[in-house]
Design a protein around this motif. Structure first.
Motif, PDB file in Angstrom:
ATOM      1  N   LEU A 111       5.158   2.679  10.429  1.00 35.00           N
ATOM      2  CA  LEU A 111       6.045   2.196   9.389  1.00 35.00           C
ATOM      3  C   LEU A 111       5.331   1.086   8.622  1.00 35.00           C
ATOM      4  O   LEU A 111       4.709   0.215   9.225  1.00 35.00           O
ATOM      5  CB  LEU A 111       7.316   1.636  10.029  1.00 35.00           C
ATOM      6  N   PRO A 112       5.341   1.105   7.275  1.00 34.95           N
ATOM      7  CA  PRO A 112       4.648   0.060   6.517  1.00 34.95           C
ATOM      8  C   PRO A 112       5.105  -1.340   6.919  1.00 34.95           C
ATOM      9  O   PRO A 112       6.295  -1.583   7.134  1.00 34.95           O
ATOM     10  CB  PRO A 112       5.027   0.373   5.063  1.00 34.95           C
ATOM     11  N   LYS A 113       4.150  -2.243   6.996  1.00 33.20           N
ATOM     12  CA  LYS A 113       4.431  -3.592   7.453  1.00 33.20           C
ATOM     13  C   LYS A 113       4.984  -4.454   6.327  1.00 33.20           C
ATOM     14  O   LYS A 113       4.441  -4.495   5.227  1.00 33.20           O
ATOM     15  CB  LYS A 113       3.144  -4.232   7.996  1.00 33.20           C
ATOM     16  N   GLN A 114       6.091  -5.134   6.634  1.00 33.97           N
ATOM     17  CA  GLN A 114       6.607  -6.174   5.750  1.00 33.97           C
ATOM     18  C   GLN A 114       6.163  -7.514   6.348  1.00 33.97           C
ATOM     19  O   GLN A 114       4.987  -7.826   6.342  1.00 33.97           O
ATOM     20  CB  GLN A 114       8.132  -6.060   5.628  1.00 33.97           C
ATOM     21  N   GLU A 147       0.836  -1.206   0.000  1.00 36.68           N
ATOM     22  CA  GLU A 147       0.000   0.000   0.000  1.00 36.68           C
ATOM     23  C   GLU A 147       0.869   1.252   0.000  1.00 36.68           C
ATOM     24  O   GLU A 147       0.568   2.237  -0.706  1.00 36.68           O
ATOM     25  CB  GLU A 147      -0.926  -0.007   1.221  1.00 36.68           C
ATOM     26  N   PHE A 148       1.920   1.221   0.771  1.00 41.34           N
ATOM     27  CA  PHE A 148       2.855   2.349   0.809  1.00 41.34           C
ATOM     28  C   PHE A 148       3.486   2.571  -0.560  1.00 41.34           C
ATOM     29  O   PHE A 148       3.539   3.702  -1.073  1.00 41.34           O
ATOM     30  CB  PHE A 148       3.931   2.090   1.863  1.00 41.34           C
ATOM     31  N   VAL A 190       7.937  13.855  -5.203  1.00 42.47           N
ATOM     32  CA  VAL A 190       8.513  12.533  -4.981  1.00 42.47           C
ATOM     33  C   VAL A 190       7.609  11.771  -4.028  1.00 42.47           C
ATOM     34  O   VAL A 190       6.827  12.365  -3.272  1.00 42.47           O
ATOM     35  CB  VAL A 190       9.952  12.606  -4.415  1.00 42.47           C
ATOM     36  N   GLY A 191       7.705  10.435  -4.077  1.00 45.18           N
ATOM     37  CA  GLY A 191       6.812   9.619  -3.259  1.00 45.18           C
ATOM     38  C   GLY A 191       7.225   9.510  -1.811  1.00 45.18           C
ATOM     39  O   GLY A 191       6.376   9.475  -0.913  1.00 45.18           O
ATOM     40  N   PHE A 192       8.553   9.481  -1.551  1.00 44.30           N
ATOM     41  CA  PHE A 192       9.018   9.178  -0.193  1.00 44.30           C
ATOM     42  C   PHE A 192      10.408   9.743   0.008  1.00 44.30           C
ATOM     43  O   PHE A 192      11.253   9.690  -0.892  1.00 44.30           O
ATOM     44  CB  PHE A 192       9.050   7.661   0.010  1.00 44.30           C
TER      45      PHE A 192
END
Length: 464
Positions: free
Chosen positions: A323-326, A182-183, A203-205
């Protein structure tokens, strides 16, 4: 005569009554400055010092017999050894009573006996509830069964997002918890928006790669330990760490949603309102770095902008997420707390101050942090200080995250450690191995010796 004796008794009684009245009046009178007990609280982090200053006024109002001075030695501890400062100041007029320190500071102290064991205070105070503290925060200041400090402030690493850029890209705002896919999708859509002015490229990030390496590796299920637990830094050769480093590198080279600037200025795009998401510590919330305030000619990656530098504060609408989940949901955080110097002349007053600081929020957000006490972190007062969308992510990051491992400052990642990887000239696995080779001699230190009490004199050797 009897009459004469009675007259003497009456005069003595009158004198005694007058004396008692004077004593009572003195007891009821406010304590003058000559009888005030003075406390010095030592700190070497300006952000923590600012937070303390917000709270010592009310403390002194509630405790009129105690005067508190904040002695700020910003940046004085270069090698992480707080013992050096404590011992150097012991005979000065700023000899510290209370020491503001991080869990890393405690782990790197050459003489932990410079601090009192606060265990007896914890036991004697009936309303001190260890269960009220976030997991691992109290333990972070405990060594060999001794509680050397009480945690007060937790600073988690967060993901912030620019609501305006999400709206422009027609991307839904992230939930408090969101996935890596999703991130990446959101960052890609924001990166793809074409602006009318190419000099204002989006920019995205953005992030500081030196900060981001550890939390992204942890999101792949790796939990690096302190230097004493993993002196050979084996976590850096774990295949999951290599996978994380490759994923992070792909953000720059493959997905092209994250710019990399060896000069460390990529986060300037966030402050200019041109980055969709940014990862940074909570205490950087609404803060604009000095390099971005120098002038309007500040160069930003990937293209310069001629817009004037805004005043401090983010001049766009924003929210916060985890923080996006891995493979796991996690984050990293640092912990600040307060200990009492072994040589404090007023340790009981110092404990009162520590107890107050850990139980009260600052009146303004100032330098942001999550209170170590859950009762404060989930209170309406804390919610009022941080009304932004997704604010629940702050406390969730502390619950799900891990404290930053205790290493010497020199063992932290540097730009040189990461440049080859992020420019595509060095494979991520080789870059991590090189980083491991550099820091392994630094963290492979012998376990700390048994603390030596201050003033201890070794006995003479036995005679044979």
């Amino acid at each position: 005569s009897v009459t004469r004796l009675k007259g003497i008794d009456q005069r003595l009684a009158a004198s005694l009554i007058a004396t008692l009245v004077v004593v009572a009046a003195c007891a009821a009178a406010p304590i003058t400055s000559s009888t005030n007990r003075s406390l010095v609280i030592w700190v070497d982090t300006p952000a923590v010092g600012a937070s303390i200053r917000q709270r010592i006024g009310p403390f002194m109002h509630d405790n009129p017999g105690i005067q508190v001075t904040v002695f700020d030695q910003a940046g004085a501890i270069k090698n992480g050894d707080v013992s050096i400062a404590i011992e150097a100041l012991q005979s000065s007029n700023v000899a510290p009573d209370v020491i503001a320190l991080t869990d890393r500071d405690l782990g790197l102290m050459s003489n932990q006996a410079d601090l009192l064991d606060l265990g007896p205070y914890v036991i004697e105070q009936s309303d001190f509830q260890p269960d009220d503290f976030f997991p691992s925060t109290l333990e972070a200041f405990r060594t060999r069964g001794k509680q050397f400090a009480i945690p007060s402030e937790v600073d988690p690493w967060m993901m912030f997002y620019n609501k305006q850029l999400f709206d422009n890209a027609h991307v839904p705002y992230p939930n408090v918890s969101w996935s890596a896919s999703e991130f990446l999708t959101a960052a890609g859509y924001i990166q793809g928006v074409v602006t009318t002015n190419s000099r204002d490229q989006q920019v995205g990030f953005v992030t500081d790669p030196r900060q981001a390496l550890l939390p992204f590796i942890q999101s792949f299920g790796v939990d690096p330990g302190d230097g004493t637990d993993d002196p050979y830094a084996k976590w850096l050769i774990d295949h999951r760490s290599v996978d994380a480093a490759q994923w992070f590198t792909d953000l720059v080279l493959l997905d092209k949603v994250m710019p990399f600037d060896p000069q460390g200025r990529e986060t300037g795009l966030w402050f200019a309102g041109r980055a969709g998401t940014a990862a940074m510590f909570m205490d950087q919330r609404e803060q604009v770095p000095a390099y971005f305030q120098r002038g309007s000619d500040t160069e930003l990656t990937p293209s310069p902008t001629g817009t004037a530098v805004p005043p401090a504060g983010w001049k766009f609408q924003w929210g916060v997420a985890m923080l996006p989940k891995q493979s796991v949901e996690t984050s990293i955080f640092s912990i600040s707390g307060y200990g009492i110097s072994q040589t404090s002349t007023h340790p009981d007053d110092a404990w009162l101050l520590i107890d107050y600081l850990t139980r009260h929020l600052p009146q303004q957000t100032g330098t942001a942090y999550v209170p170590s006490r859950e009762s404060l972190a989930y209170s309406p007062e804390f919610a009022a200080l941080y009304p932004e969308p997704g604010r629940d992510a702050y406390a969730r990051s502390v619950l799900e995250g891990h404290r930053i491992p205790v290493w010497p400052p020199a063992a932290s990642p540097t730009t040189d450690d990461l440049t080859g990887m992020l420019e595509g000239t060095v494979h991520p696995g080789i870059a991590l191995q090189a980083y491991r080779d550099r820091i392994q001699p630094l963290i492979n230190l012998p376990p700390p010796a048994t603390p030596t009490p201050i003033g201890y004199v070794a006995p003479p050797p036995p005679a044979f």
